[in-house]
Design an enzyme around this catalytic site. Structure first.
Site, PDB file in Angstrom:
ATOM      1  N   GLU A  70     -21.373  52.781  -4.913  1.00 33.78           N
ATOM      2  CA  GLU A  70     -20.184  52.948  -5.275  1.00 33.78           C
ATOM      3  C   GLU A  70     -20.012  54.097  -5.627  1.00 33.78           C
ATOM      4  O   GLU A  70     -20.241  54.503  -6.746  1.00 33.78           O
ATOM      5  CB  GLU A  70     -20.636  51.886  -6.901  1.00 33.78           C
ATOM      6  CG  GLU A  70     -19.769  51.304  -7.688  1.00 33.78           C
ATOM      7  CD  GLU A  70     -20.769  50.932  -8.811  1.00 33.78           C
ATOM      8  OE1 GLU A  70     -19.437  49.849  -9.406  1.00 33.78           O
ATOM      9  OE2 GLU A  70     -21.449  51.729  -8.833  1.00 33.78           O
ATOM     10  N   ASP A 129     -25.387  51.306  -6.367  1.00 38.70           N
ATOM     11  CA  ASP A 129     -24.909  50.819  -7.557  1.00 38.70           C
ATOM     12  C   ASP A 129     -25.024  52.720  -8.054  1.00 38.70           C
ATOM     13  O   ASP A 129     -25.932  53.218  -7.623  1.00 38.70           O
ATOM     14  CB  ASP A 129     -26.109  50.223  -8.126  1.00 38.70           C
ATOM     15  CG  ASP A 129     -25.351  50.337  -9.477  1.00 38.70           C
ATOM     16  OD1 ASP A 129     -23.891  49.546  -9.856  1.00 38.70           O
ATOM     17  OD2 ASP A 129     -25.850  50.042 -11.321  1.00 38.70           O
TER      18      ASP A 129
END
Length: 612
Positions: free
Chosen positions: A357, A328
């Protein structure tokens, strides 16, 4: 005489109290265990307890040595750096803490690496099925409520009760659909006041969220996934923690949290890390700022924290035998830390894969983050960035009502793949848990749906599909994130509709489900799509044509974005067709002659396997 006795008793009591106060106690040890036979011999043990940093530490065990017992600002922490030799045997390491006359021995488990399953990585032959665990299926209602945080399915931002058992019970459904890999949004403990159903505010990096199940239950879920021939990807968050994380009440050092532990809102200026014109103050605010007040920003430049985070990832891989990680807020972290993290994970597990990400509008930025990029003067070691640029192009390109759509923009985006070090190793997706759903309420038919999925599943890259896509779930970003992550109907015993079953779906939902299943199951068997190179042609008259080629395996894809049926002359596509004379449509089974024009319906698509 009496006064002397009282005096002696007081001295004795003070001595005993002092001794009691000086007693050595250990409140927390992380990780809880390690293994013999790891490629990297050294590992870190975080030890937390009152004044533990004042202790002298010794370790006496054959084949194991203590390189350093590192102290930090806070005397309640020690970071032990332990070396495990090749000949070390499994057992309990006696770690002795001594302080004056006090002594305490902690037995630290060193285990054998008995499980060699998993850690397989993922690539373009896989399709990832992204699940928000809280919203997928509730298999065990007994773990729903915790810490006075109760489930409330009427609130889009509350806990709803989905868990590991729910996912486990639907593994056959996922496999039957044709997925090869399960990707779960974060599963580590989120013991936040509001519940933090999404999982991105971690309060204990080494514990599963008890609302989903225990560590052991997650490991069993991964094993069950492997037993069914699928893989497991774990969503991780190393950029920040939750504000209720246990160490927030007693930080190891001021620089453990960015901005010395004081809230500073990040400016989300993601391009500043590679922008040669970026103001240093703006770059620093981006990197050191917090995502929200509830998510303190971790400082990966702190060497003890950096090692802690890297080791945590390796511990989960070894413990649960997961096959991949999705990281993330990748671009929000320190570059050098990420390069080291990637390298150490890949050194230990060469087949493993990590997807970062990399959320940018233009593809040059995720390309900058990919390992061996010509755009950066440093190697990030990242195998798989996320291609948001292509996502945004796909969301515009496929429109069931507009004549010709925006296939030119789609073509141009793909034509920019030269910026990637490896364009075949990027993650592609129509939507995810942070974006508006690809299916829209205003869609009256499946033309947009079918073209979007046909493109996604035959295009270069590693496709990811968000749960519920197969039953036409809708939701816009404007509705709020909670409504992008709605419950899957039928995942709760009290649900009146079960869309996991054919009988619970509408006619159009079953048509969508069957279409996707056919594509997914076919894709598994086709080397041209999963392993082949790509050739494409500039769109003409609203027709986009591209091919996938792997030796004698060839596929040609034809997409018509116009509102009228068209005849497509095939002689232009000789680079793909070569000596082949026929194409079998994967979707209809129809065999089409390639030496003449092909008629394609308005807003239609062909996926043709070539033959003679």
């Amino acid at each position: 005489m009496y006064k002397k006795i009282i005096y002696l008793l007081l001295v004795l009591i003070l001595f005993q109290v002092g001794g009691a106060l000086a007693a050595i106690t250990v409140s927390r040890v992380e990780p809880a265990n390690w293994w013999t036979g790891m490629k990297k011999s050294e590992f870190q043990i975080l030890v937390y307890g009152p004044g533990i940093g004042k202790s002298k530490v010794t370790l006496n065990y054959p084949g194991v040595s203590l390189r350093e017992a590192a102290t930090v600002e806070n005397p309640n922490y020690l970071f032990l750096y332990v070396n495990v030799g090749k000949n070390a045997k499994a057992g309990n390491l006696p770690i002795t803490f001594s302080n004056g006359g006090e002594k305490f021995v902690y037995s630290y488990p060193l285990k054998n690496r008995t499980d060699k399953s998993g850690a397989l990585g993922f690539d373009a032959s896989d399709v990832l099925y992204l699940i928000t665990p809280d919203r997928f299926a509730n298999g065990n209602p007994s773990n729903d409520n915790l810490d006075s945080v109760l489930i409330n399915r009427n609130s889009p931002n509350a806990r709803h009760g989905g868990d590991y058992q729910g996912v486990s019970e639907k593994l056959d459904y996922i496999k039957d659909l044709g997925m090869t890999t399960v990707w779960l949004n974060p599963i580590q403990e989120n013991r936040m006041r509001g519940g933090s159903y999404h999982g991105y505010a971690i309060t204990d990096f080494y514990q599963s969220d008890p609302r989903f199940g225990s560590n052991e239950e997650f490991r069993e879920l991964t094993k069950s996934t492997h037993d069914k021939g699928m893989k497991m990807v774990m969503d991780m968050v190393l950029n920040h923690c939750g504000s209720s994380h246990w160490w927030m009440k007693d930080l190891p050092s001021k620089d453990w949290i960015n901005n010395n532990g004081v809230f500073l809102q990040t400016n989300h200026a993601t391009v500043s890390v590679m922008d040669v014109h970026a103001a240093e103050s703006e770059r620093n605010t981006f990197l050191n700022g917090w995502f929200t007040r509830g998510m303190p920003d971790l400082n990966q430049r702190n060497p003890h924290l950096a090692t802690y985070l890297i080791e945590n990832s390796i511990w989960w891989i070894e413990y649960a035998r997961i096959d991949g990680i999705r990281q993330d807020t990748y671009s929000y972290m320190d570059f050098d830390f990420l390069a080291r993290w990637n390298k150490e994970v890949y050194d230990e597990y060469p087949q493993f894969n990590i997807v970062g990400e990399t959320w940018y509008n233009k593809k040059t930025s995720p390309a900058w983050w990919q390992g061996n990029s010509a755009l950066s003067n440093k190697n990030s070691n990242l195998k798989t960035p996320m291609d948001f640029s292509l996502t945004f192009a796909m969301q515009k390109a496929f429109d069931g009502k507009a004549d010709n759509g925006y296939l030119g923009d789609l073509f141009e985006d793909i034509a920019q793949d030269f910026v990637y070090a490896d364009p075949y190793n990027v993650m592609t997706f129509l939507d995810n848990h942070d974006l508006g759903r690809f299916s829209r309420k205003e869609d009256e038919d499946l033309k947009r749906y079918k073209q979007g999925l046909a493109f996604l599943l035959t295009m270069r890259g590693i496709p990811q599909i968000y749960y519920g896509t197969e039953v036409l779930m809708t939701g816009t970003k404007e509705d709020g994130d909670g409504k992008l992550r709605v419950d899957f109907p039928g995942g709760w015993k009290e649900d009146k509709v079960d869309q996991f079953s054919k009988t619970g779906r509408s006619e159009i939902q079953n048509e969508a489900w069957t279409y996707l299943q056919k594509l997914l199951q076919w894709r598994k068997t086709n080397l041209a799509v999963t392993k082949g190179k790509m050739i494409h042609y500039a769109p003409k008259n609203g027709i986009y044509v591209y091919g996938r080629i792997k030796d004698d395996a060839r596929v040609i894809v034809i997409i018509n974005s116009s509102l009228k049926e068209q005849n497509v002359p095939m002689d232009r596509f000789s680079d793909i067709i070569g000596v082949f004379t026929k194409g079998k449509d994967v979707l209809s089974g129809k065999v089409i002659e390639l030496d003449k024009q092909i008629s394609i319906s308005a807003k239609g698509e062909y996926i043709l396997e070539l033959g003679k």
